[in-house]
Design a protein around this motif. Sequence first.
Motif, PDB file in Angstrom:
ATOM      1  N   UNK A  27       0.831  -1.211   0.000  1.00 44.07           N
ATOM      2  CA  UNK A  27       0.000   0.000   0.000  1.00 44.07           C
ATOM      3  C   UNK A  27       0.864   1.259   0.000  1.00 44.07           C
ATOM      4  N   UNK A  28       1.994   1.210   0.706  1.00 41.38           N
ATOM      5  CA  UNK A  28       2.892   2.363   0.729  1.00 41.38           C
ATOM      6  C   UNK A  28       3.615   2.552  -0.596  1.00 41.38           C
ATOM      7  N   UNK A  33      -0.975   5.743  -6.052  1.00 41.87           N
ATOM      8  CA  UNK A  33      -1.397   6.454  -4.853  1.00 41.87           C
ATOM      9  C   UNK A  33      -0.627   7.767  -4.721  1.00 41.87           C
ATOM     10  N   UNK A  34      -1.132   8.613  -3.870  1.00 45.28           N
ATOM     11  CA  UNK A  34      -0.427   9.864  -3.574  1.00 45.28           C
ATOM     12  C   UNK A  34       0.915   9.535  -2.947  1.00 45.28           C
TER      13      UNK A  34
END
Length: 154
Positions: A27-28, A33-34
């Motif tokens: 997810x990181x 993603x931002x």
Amino acid sequence: MTPRTPPDDAHPYLRAASAGIRHHTRALARPDAAPPSPVDRAHLDVLHAHLTALHQLLAQIAETTRPPHPAAGRHLTTAHTRLWQATTEIHSAFHLLPSNPAEESAKASECHPERLPEGPPVLTICQRHLATGHVIRRTTTPTDLRAHTTACVR
């Protein structure tokens, strides 16, 4: 007589914890993603709690492995020591982060559980670290801690 647990179900909690860490890491690192925000104290506190729990598990595994398999036990003990070193670095990083963006003074880096962002909970990162440090110092000498700082030479 209890039925034997199949190998794929032998360690469900450990597998679940590992899956959670893999999910968090992915997810990181998602490119869509931002940009990830800098880590905060709460994140390091949870990571420290995970490492100390893993530290306890590894200590138990090393103790039960050492008598029948001394060489494997030595390697597990080395891993135990290195995990402690990683836990110490996480604790140090925790104290280098400000408790909030407005507070970036030198006082924020001192070890004062009463100044934690979430207040002094029952078991703060400092108390957890001190308790784990007490255990490691009963089983590991300072020389051992210094000796396990090199990388693998294989």
